[in-house]
Motif scaffolding. Structure first.
Motif, PDB file in Angstrom:
ATOM      1  N   ASP A  17       0.829  -1.203   0.000  1.00 22.70           N
ATOM      2  CA  ASP A  17       0.000   0.000   0.000  1.00 22.70           C
ATOM      3  C   ASP A  17       0.867   1.257   0.000  1.00 22.70           C
ATOM      4  O   ASP A  17       0.632   2.182  -0.780  1.00 22.70           O
ATOM      5  CB  ASP A  17      -0.919   0.012   1.228  1.00 22.70           C
ATOM      6  N   VAL A  18       1.878   1.295   0.881  1.00 25.68           N
ATOM      7  CA  VAL A  18       2.708   2.490   1.002  1.00 25.68           C
ATOM      8  C   VAL A  18       4.153   2.085   1.224  1.00 25.68           C
ATOM      9  O   VAL A  18       4.444   1.239   2.077  1.00 25.68           O
ATOM     10  CB  VAL A  18       2.260   3.402   2.178  1.00 25.68           C
ATOM     11  N   VAL A  19       5.053   2.707   0.465  1.00 28.44           N
ATOM     12  CA  VAL A  19       6.481   2.637   0.742  1.00 28.44           C
ATOM     13  C   VAL A  19       6.921   4.018   1.230  1.00 28.44           C
ATOM     14  O   VAL A  19       6.667   5.026   0.559  1.00 28.44           O
ATOM     15  CB  VAL A  19       7.289   2.229  -0.506  1.00 28.44           C
ATOM     16  N   VAL A  20       7.544   4.043   2.389  1.00 28.36           N
ATOM     17  CA  VAL A  20       8.120   5.276   2.933  1.00 28.36           C
ATOM     18  C   VAL A  20       9.614   5.248   2.649  1.00 28.36           C
ATOM     19  O   VAL A  20      10.299   4.278   2.983  1.00 28.36           O
ATOM     20  CB  VAL A  20       7.878   5.390   4.455  1.00 28.36           C
ATOM     21  N   ILE A  21      10.128   6.292   2.023  1.00 28.97           N
ATOM     22  CA  ILE A  21      11.552   6.375   1.705  1.00 28.97           C
ATOM     23  C   ILE A  21      12.195   7.358   2.669  1.00 28.97           C
ATOM     24  O   ILE A  21      11.935   8.560   2.618  1.00 28.97           O
ATOM     25  CB  ILE A  21      11.780   6.816   0.252  1.00 28.97           C
ATOM     26  N   GLY A  22      13.025   6.846   3.554  1.00 27.06           N
ATOM     27  CA  GLY A  22      13.684   7.684   4.547  1.00 27.06           C
ATOM     28  C   GLY A  22      13.174   7.392   5.945  1.00 27.06           C
ATOM     29  O   GLY A  22      11.962   7.236   6.157  1.00 27.06           O
ATOM     30  N   LEU A  48      12.130   2.333   3.842  1.00 30.07           N
ATOM     31  CA  LEU A  48      13.450   2.077   3.272  1.00 30.07           C
ATOM     32  C   LEU A  48      14.404   3.171   3.728  1.00 30.07           C
ATOM     33  O   LEU A  48      14.151   4.358   3.498  1.00 30.07           O
ATOM     34  CB  LEU A  48      13.378   2.039   1.735  1.00 30.07           C
ATOM     35  N   ASP A  49      15.496   2.767   4.372  1.00 31.84           N
ATOM     36  CA  ASP A  49      16.452   3.730   4.912  1.00 31.84           C
ATOM     37  C   ASP A  49      17.831   3.458   4.333  1.00 31.84           C
ATOM     38  O   ASP A  49      18.333   2.332   4.411  1.00 31.84           O
ATOM     39  CB  ASP A  49      16.492   3.633   6.430  1.00 31.84           C
ATOM     40  N   ALA A  50      18.466   4.488   3.770  1.00 33.35           N
ATOM     41  CA  ALA A  50      19.790   4.329   3.159  1.00 33.35           C
ATOM     42  C   ALA A  50      20.895   4.177   4.191  1.00 33.35           C
ATOM     43  O   ALA A  50      21.985   3.698   3.863  1.00 33.35           O
ATOM     44  CB  ALA A  50      20.091   5.514   2.242  1.00 33.35           C
ATOM     45  N   VAL A 113      19.093   0.466   2.552  1.00 34.48           N
ATOM     46  CA  VAL A 113      18.475   0.408   1.225  1.00 34.48           C
ATOM     47  C   VAL A 113      18.565   1.801   0.616  1.00 34.48           C
ATOM     48  O   VAL A 113      17.808   2.705   1.013  1.00 34.48           O
ATOM     49  CB  VAL A 113      17.008  -0.053   1.276  1.00 34.48           C
ATOM     50  N   ALA A 114      19.467   1.987  -0.313  1.00 34.97           N
ATOM     51  CA  ALA A 114      19.608   3.266  -1.007  1.00 34.97           C
ATOM     52  C   ALA A 114      18.744   3.231  -2.264  1.00 34.97           C
ATOM     53  O   ALA A 114      18.970   2.417  -3.165  1.00 34.97           O
ATOM     54  CB  ALA A 114      21.060   3.519  -1.381  1.00 34.97           C
ATOM     55  N   VAL A 115      17.744   4.092  -2.323  1.00 28.96           N
ATOM     56  CA  VAL A 115      16.821   4.102  -3.456  1.00 28.96           C
ATOM     57  C   VAL A 115      17.447   4.833  -4.629  1.00 28.96           C
ATOM     58  O   VAL A 115      17.937   5.960  -4.492  1.00 28.96           O
ATOM     59  CB  VAL A 115      15.483   4.756  -3.063  1.00 28.96           C
ATOM     60  N   ALA A 116      17.437   4.177  -5.781  1.00 24.83           N
ATOM     61  CA  ALA A 116      18.010   4.757  -6.998  1.00 24.83           C
ATOM     62  C   ALA A 116      16.966   5.505  -7.818  1.00 24.83           C
ATOM     63  O   ALA A 116      17.262   6.539  -8.417  1.00 24.83           O
ATOM     64  CB  ALA A 116      18.655   3.668  -7.848  1.00 24.83           C
ATOM     65  N   SER A 117      15.731   4.983  -7.868  1.00 23.40           N
ATOM     66  CA  SER A 117      14.716   5.611  -8.715  1.00 23.40           C
ATOM     67  C   SER A 117      13.319   5.217  -8.263  1.00 23.40           C
ATOM     68  O   SER A 117      13.112   4.174  -7.637  1.00 23.40           O
ATOM     69  CB  SER A 117      14.910   5.218 -10.185  1.00 23.40           C
ATOM     70  N   VAL A 118      12.380   6.112  -8.597  1.00 19.84           N
ATOM     71  CA  VAL A 118      10.957   5.845  -8.403  1.00 19.84           C
ATOM     72  C   VAL A 118      10.268   6.163  -9.713  1.00 19.84           C
ATOM     73  O   VAL A 118      10.437   7.259 -10.261  1.00 19.84           O
ATOM     74  CB  VAL A 118      10.364   6.700  -7.267  1.00 19.84           C
ATOM     75  N   THR A 129      13.000   1.350  -6.961  1.00 23.61           N
ATOM     76  CA  THR A 129      14.154   0.508  -7.271  1.00 23.61           C
ATOM     77  C   THR A 129      15.361   0.954  -6.459  1.00 23.61           C
ATOM     78  O   THR A 129      15.714   2.130  -6.466  1.00 23.61           O
ATOM     79  CB  THR A 129      14.500   0.567  -8.772  1.00 23.61           C
ATOM     80  N   ALA A 130      15.975  -0.006  -5.768  1.00 23.34           N
ATOM     81  CA  ALA A 130      17.177   0.280  -4.984  1.00 23.34           C
ATOM     82  C   ALA A 130      18.412   0.184  -5.859  1.00 23.34           C
ATOM     83  O   ALA A 130      18.385  -0.393  -6.958  1.00 23.34           O
ATOM     84  CB  ALA A 130      17.286  -0.699  -3.817  1.00 23.34           C
ATOM     85  N   ARG A 131      19.510   0.731  -5.367  1.00 27.50           N
ATOM     86  CA  ARG A 131      20.756   0.691  -6.132  1.00 27.50           C
ATOM     87  C   ARG A 131      21.269  -0.723  -6.327  1.00 27.50           C
ATOM     88  O   ARG A 131      22.008  -0.993  -7.280  1.00 27.50           O
ATOM     89  CB  ARG A 131      21.820   1.536  -5.438  1.00 27.50           C
ATOM     90  N   ASP A 132      20.891  -1.632  -5.433  1.00 19.70           N
ATOM     91  CA  ASP A 132      21.329  -3.019  -5.578  1.00 19.70           C
ATOM     92  C   ASP A 132      20.391  -3.836  -6.451  1.00 19.70           C
ATOM     93  O   ASP A 132      20.552  -5.049  -6.589  1.00 19.70           O
ATOM     94  CB  ASP A 132      21.492  -3.686  -4.210  1.00 19.70           C
ATOM     95  N   GLY A 133      19.375  -3.199  -7.043  1.00 20.29           N
ATOM     96  CA  GLY A 133      18.476  -3.870  -7.970  1.00 20.29           C
ATOM     97  C   GLY A 133      17.175  -4.338  -7.371  1.00 20.29           C
ATOM     98  O   GLY A 133      16.255  -4.718  -8.116  1.00 20.29           O
TER      99      GLY A 133
END
Length: 419
Positions: A17-22, A48-50, A113-118, A129-133
């Motif tokens: 339902d929800v992804v929180v980035i940070g 997801l926290d980098a 988890v370092a996010v590369a793109s949304v 998508t995370a940097r590790d794929g």
């Protein structure tokens, strides 16, 4: 339903339902309110926290920034910070507090988890998508990435030819790193003022430069002040303009320690930086003899002849060939020039407007161009107090969004793509 185990399942096979980035102040606040609304950890929501541990950007602050010296550490909802030792480094206090908070409310934080793109599909579903794929599919995204990873350094003439050390606020560790060297502190915000005083206390020869007169204010930083700041910043973000810098929105408080430092001649801006030379800086405020004191804004009332006599003449010389300026030899430039919102991973969503900002709704968190996307820690919610409130607003808005009929979601997505 069996609780989702993030270590036993691939994130690709689920629709959340929800992804929180940070997982800083805003992200934890949002996660807390999402779970209070009835959404479930791991099954419906992940954070997801980098970073490799709790604390958000605070975990990276220098040890000399103690809790007593830090501005704006506010309680998270449901668990007060209490009264820790004010002499303890803020980085340790906040990391411990955030970690306890995550545990107390069983927040579904995944790290690092370092996010590369949304990106967003035509049906409205977001792919994170995370940097590790690794990839997460979600109906809504609460972006709470703050600013720490996007330091801002202005482009001054001569910046590439300067042979001394240059560093930004985020690279600072301790004043003792600069013993025996002259440091130019550039910037008009709280961090710049704190650096100047800390370097002075460590016996470091320090020169403070601000682009214009420091924005000192006598106004109390109370709730009325906070509402006025949010209103001013929101007035820009709803038009798609870039948010104001923190000091432009809040000013510098003329608190007792700052007043004492100004009256001692230690906390005095020597005027704008015109350019850097290979071994120095050209300033326009020191006048023809290196002793001048340009306007200090609202602090001018504190500066009399005695204060001016305490301000040391800068070493160096007038700039030749008729140019207005004084060149002072410099060993180090400390850019205390702020940060920009860390939103590079959102670039596939094409959010930026010609004005340089992102159009926001008046709630300060909703992005009308991308239904289902909510920004916290951007614009009016960039402060920790604002971030806590924005986390609550974003969570409530996200819950309303994911509770809508699927046909309504699809209609919004189709309209957005066609636009």
């Amino acid at each position: 339903m069996t609780r989702f185990d993030p270590l036993a399942h691939s994130p690709d096979d689920r629709l959340l339902d929800v992804v929180v980035i940070g997982a800083g102040q805003a992200g934890l606040s949002a996660a807390h309110h999402l779970l209070r609304s009835g959404l479930r950890s791991w099954d419906d929501v992940v954070v997801l926290d980098a970073n490799d541990g709790p604390g958000g950007a605070w975990r990276h602050r220098w040890d000399s920034l103690t809790l007593g010296a830090a501005h704006g550490i506010h309680d998270l909802p449901g668990l007060p910070l209490g009264t820790p030792d004010p002499t303890e480094p803020a980085s340790r206090v906040v990391a411990r507090y955030y970690g306890a908070y995550e545990g107390a409310f069983e927040l579904p934080v995944m790290r690092p988890v370092a996010v590369a793109s949304v990106d967003q599909e035509p049906d409205g579903v977001f792919t994170v998508t995370a940097r590790d794929g690794r990839r997460w599919r979600t109906r809504a995204v609460v972006n709470a990435t703050g600013t720490w990873d996007s330091p801002y350094v202005p482009r001054y003439p001569g910046i590439a030819s300067f042979i001394g050390r240059q560093l930004h606020t985020r690279d600072y560790t301790a004043a003792t790193d600069f013993t025996g060297r002259r440091v130019l502190v550039v910037g008009g915000g709280t961090s710049a003022a704190q650096f100047v005083l800390e370097l002075h206390r460590a016996g470091v020869d320090t020169v403070w430069s601000t682009r214009k007169a420091p924005h000192w204010t006598d106004r109390a930083f109370d709730q009325d002040w906070g509402r006025d700041v949010e209103s001013a910043v929101t007035g820009r973000t709803v038009r798609g303009l870039a948010p104001l810098s923190v000091v432009a929105a809040t000013g510098l408080p003329l608190s007792r320690p700052y007043v004492a430092a100004i009256e001692s001649g230690r906390l005095i801006s020597r005027g704008p930086l015109r350019r850097l030379t290979p071994t120095g800086a050209v300033l326009t405020g020191p006048g023809p003899d290196g002793h001048g004191v340009p306007s200090q804004g609202a602090a001018d009332r504190l500066i009399d002849d005695d204060v001016r006599a305490r301000v040391p003449a800068l070493p160096g010389h007038p700039v030749p060939d008729g140019e207005d300026g004084w060149e002072v030899p410099i060993d180090v430039v400390l850019w205390a020039t702020g940060f920009r919102a860390s939103l590079g991973h959102l670039s596939p969503l094409h959010l930026r407007e010609p004005g340089g900002g992102i159009v926001m709704e008046t709630d300060g968190v909703t992005v009308p161009k991308r239904p289902g996307l909510f920004l916290v820690g951007y614009g009016a919610s960039a402060s920790t107090l604002g971030a806590t409130r924005a986390g609550r607003r974003a969570a409530r808005a996200a819950v309303r969004f994911v509770s809508r009929p699927a046909a309504e979601d699809a209609g919004d997505a189709k309209e957005d793509v066609s636009a």
